[in-house]
Design a protein around this motif. Structure first.
Motif, short mmCIF file in Angstrom:
data_model
loop_
_atom_site.label_atom_id
_atom_site.label_comp_id
_atom_site.label_asym_id
_atom_site.label_seq_id
_atom_site.Cartn_x
_atom_site.Cartn_y
_atom_site.Cartn_z
N PRO A 158 -0.92 10.83 -12.45
CA PRO A 158 0.50 10.68 -12.08
C PRO A 158 0.87 9.25 -11.70
O PRO A 158 0.06 8.52 -11.11
N VAL A 159 2.10 8.85 -12.05
CA VAL A 159 2.65 7.58 -11.58
C VAL A 159 3.15 7.82 -10.16
O VAL A 159 3.95 8.72 -9.93
N THR A 160 2.67 7.05 -9.21
CA THR A 160 3.01 7.28 -7.81
C THR A 160 3.77 6.11 -7.19
O THR A 160 3.76 4.98 -7.71
N ALA A 161 4.40 6.39 -6.07
CA ALA A 161 5.09 5.34 -5.32
C ALA A 161 4.09 4.28 -4.88
O ALA A 161 4.42 3.09 -4.81
N GLY A 162 2.84 4.71 -4.62
CA GLY A 162 1.80 3.75 -4.24
C GLY A 162 1.51 2.74 -5.33
O GLY A 162 1.18 1.58 -5.04
N ASP A 163 1.64 3.17 -6.59
CA ASP A 163 1.42 2.23 -7.71
C ASP A 163 2.48 1.13 -7.68
O ASP A 163 2.17 -0.04 -7.92
N PHE A 164 3.73 1.51 -7.40
CA PHE A 164 4.80 0.50 -7.36
C PHE A 164 4.62 -0.43 -6.15
O PHE A 164 4.80 -1.65 -6.27
N ASP B 148 6.48 8.87 0.16
CA ASP B 148 5.52 9.88 -0.29
C ASP B 148 5.17 9.54 -1.72
O ASP B 148 5.58 8.49 -2.23
N ASP B 149 4.39 10.38 -2.40
CA ASP B 149 3.92 10.03 -3.74
C ASP B 149 5.05 9.77 -4.73
O ASP B 149 4.87 9.03 -5.71
N LYS B 150 6.22 10.36 -4.51
CA LYS B 150 7.31 10.25 -5.48
C LYS B 150 8.54 9.56 -4.91
O LYS B 150 9.61 9.61 -5.53
N THR B 151 8.41 8.90 -3.76
CA THR B 151 9.56 8.22 -3.16
C THR B 151 9.22 6.79 -2.80
O THR B 151 8.30 6.55 -2.01
N VAL B 152 9.95 5.85 -3.39
CA VAL B 152 9.76 4.42 -3.13
C VAL B 152 10.96 3.91 -2.34
O VAL B 152 12.11 4.10 -2.75
N GLU B 153 10.70 3.26 -1.23
CA GLU B 153 11.78 2.67 -0.42
C GLU B 153 11.63 1.16 -0.43
O GLU B 153 10.56 0.63 -0.10
N ILE B 154 12.69 0.47 -0.84
CA ILE B 154 12.66 -1.00 -0.90
C ILE B 154 13.76 -1.54 0.01
O ILE B 154 14.93 -1.18 -0.12
N THR B 155 13.36 -2.42 0.94
CA THR B 155 14.30 -3.05 1.85
C THR B 155 14.49 -4.51 1.44
O THR B 155 13.51 -5.21 1.17
N LEU B 156 15.74 -4.94 1.38
CA LEU B 156 16.06 -6.30 0.95
C LEU B 156 16.35 -7.23 2.12
O LEU B 156 16.67 -6.79 3.22
N GLU B 157 16.24 -8.52 1.86
CA GLU B 157 16.60 -9.53 2.85
C GLU B 157 18.11 -9.49 3.11
O GLU B 157 18.57 -9.67 4.24
#
Length: 532
Positions: free
Chosen positions: A103-109, A154-163
């Protein structure tokens, strides 16, 4: 006996079915001319579009460009943005898999983005992700990589915070630098993760063979989430920088797509192949960079004189047969959030008046006829059009200033590697294609902190300060004003001499379906099909 007869009849019937179905089962192959050998297939070190064309078939980012060049969901099926525009939350597809079935995971990103910003990786394009919180600090080694503003909820959720709010962030995520790698594969294989038979990818295709300077072959990835809608089974990329050879192979039906052909062939090709010839205006600038570290190119008067003496109308009409337009600004027209670019002031003068002013400036600087001799070496990447431009510019500088001009060319990979590694030069040909539709993408090339793409090592505290203010400005109109001021200053200093706003030249065989010209020059094979 009865069972044998039944088996024989069944075999005959099955054979007839297979024979009748053979056209459906036949493998479809797309032959793509790719204008040069890629320097790398490691997304952390990619920098040119001939690498991008391959990588975006192999990998899929959180967002992708569709056939029309518009941003759509990719590995992420959806996303939400916080009210203040600084937190993006991406939901990965449940059926997203790597080519090995994992599986492609959030951890990979998270791993992939940290890898790009890790100073140990030395990614030349790390600045693409600088809008992410702490990215620049991580890249400079000021804070550890785990402080980068990306996390796997989690495995399927990526959270990105910007400057800060970044209007073009979704486009940045479609850039090749933001393509993911399999953490498991990189951990296991190290630098070898890019090799055929080793590479694990999450895009529509997987790498099966690569013979440098000959061909690179990909095959449909059966584990791709949308594999059912991928129509082409195999893609063979041919790294041919000999444009005449590419055209010959297209005419011989050995290649279905050719990227970049000699502009002097446009009329002939249009007559012979009509709508198979595609001329698509794009957000791209063709320019020459001056090495400001050494005389006489450290003198702004010399740079101005050399730039204004170049007859851009001649280059556009005579060399590019009108397929490109004269440029007097680094930022090309057509960026909705920017409007009309800030042009060099000599752009309003006639060519004769420019030449008179150029001669006066050069004389004032103490070079040219009656002064110190001008000996100029022009570097360019191997290509008939670039050679014709260099020859024409050399002639203009010879006639205007009595300069002695020599030409040096290298293949595209070696040319850009030399510039990016800080090699010294006099004048060097370069081109920039927008990574995203924002003026900042063109202006940031000349920041003193941009060690990869500021080829001429231009240093202007005033320019840097204006750009810094633009990054901190949240009001779109005020931000645009700051960017215009920065461009006006750069066009006065001329560390680069913009010559042309480019168009992409493609030959597209009639049997290739689904092709759409677009300013982003995005043509993923997954959106194409072949009709024999």
């Amino acid at each position: 006996m009865i069972s044998m007869k039944m088996n024989f009849r069944a075999a005959v019937l099955l054979g007839s079915i297979l024979i009748g179905a053979s056209p459906v089962l036949a493998e479809t192959v797309l032959h793509r001319g790719n204008a040069g050998e890629p320097q790398t297939l490691d997304q952390a070190h990619t920098s040119i579009n001939i690498e991008e064309f391959i990588l975006k078939d192999l990998y899929e980012g959180l967002t992708v460009y569709d056939a029309a060049g518009k941003i759509i969901p990719g590995a992420a099926e959806s996303w939400t943005v916080s009210d203040d525009g600084t937190v993006y939350t991406f939901k990965l597809r449940d059926n997203g898999k790597w080519s090995d079935g994992s599986p492609v995971t959030a951890g990979d990103f998270a791993f992939s983005f940290q890898r790009v910003e890790d100073p140990k990786t030395a990614a030349g394009y790390a600045n693409i992700l600088f809008p992410i919180k702490n990215a620049e600090k991580v890249n400079k080694g000021d804070v550890p990589v785990d402080q980068l503003g990306i996390k796997a909820v989690d495995d399927k959720t990526v959270e990105i915070t910007l400057e800060r709010p970044t209007p073009f962030f979704l486009e940045l995520l479609a850039h090749q630098t933001a393509l993911p790698v399999s953490k498991a594969s990189v951990d296991k294989n190290g630098a070898d993760f890019v090799k055929p038979g080793v590479m694990v990818s999450n895009g529509a295709y997987k790498l099966v063979a690569h013979t440098p300077n000959d061909s690179l072959t990909t095959e449909k990835n059966a584990n791709y989430w949308d594999a059912a809608n991928v129509k082409i089974d195999k893609v063979i990329f041919y790294p041919i920088d000999d444009q005449a050879a590419s055209v010959r192979r297209f005419e011989a039906k050995e290649m279905d797509l050719v990227y970049n052909f000699s502009a002097d062939q446009i009329d002939r090709l249009k007559q012979a192949y009509a709508d198979q010839v595609h001329i698509s205006p794009t957000l791209a600038t063709y320019y020459y960079a001056f090495d400001t570290r050494q005389e006489p190119y450290s003198d702004v008067r010399v740079r101005q004189a050399l730039s204004m003496s170049v007859d851009r109308d001649f280059l556009a009409k005579e060399i590019y047969s009108g397929s490109q337009i004269p440029a007097y600004s680094m930022v090309p027209p057509g960026i909705e959030t920017y409007g009309e670019p800030s042009k060099a002031d000599f752009g309003t003068l006639s060519q004769l008046d420019r030449e008179d002013k150029a001669i006066a400036l050069m004389k004032e600087a103490g070079y040219g006829e009656g002064g110190k001799p001008l000996e100029i070496e022009i570097r360019y990447n191997t290509n008939p059009n670039h050679e014709r431009v260099a020859t024409a510019v050399a002639d203009m500088w010879k006639n205007t200033f009595g300069a002695k001009v020599s030409l040096v060319n290298l293949d595209v990979s070696s040319h850009y590697a030399y510039l990016q590694e800080g090699g010294k030069f006099n004048v060097a040909r370069a081109g920039w294609v927008a990574d995203y539709a924002d003026a900042e993408n063109f202006l940031a090339l000349s920041l003193s902190s941009n060690k990869t793409f500021n080829y001429g090592h231009y240093e202007s505290p005033e320019f840097d300060a204006l750009m810094k203010k633009s990054y901190e400005e949240t009001d779109p109109a005020a931000r645009s004003k700051l960017l215009h001021e920065a461009e006006a200053l750069m066009m006065k200093d001329q560390p680069v001499a913009p010559f042309l706003t480019q168009a992409d030249l493609w030959l597209v065989a009639t049997k290739v379906k689904g092709w759409q010209d677009n300013a982003a020059n995005q043509h993923l094979t997954r959106f194409l099909s072949i009709a024999e």
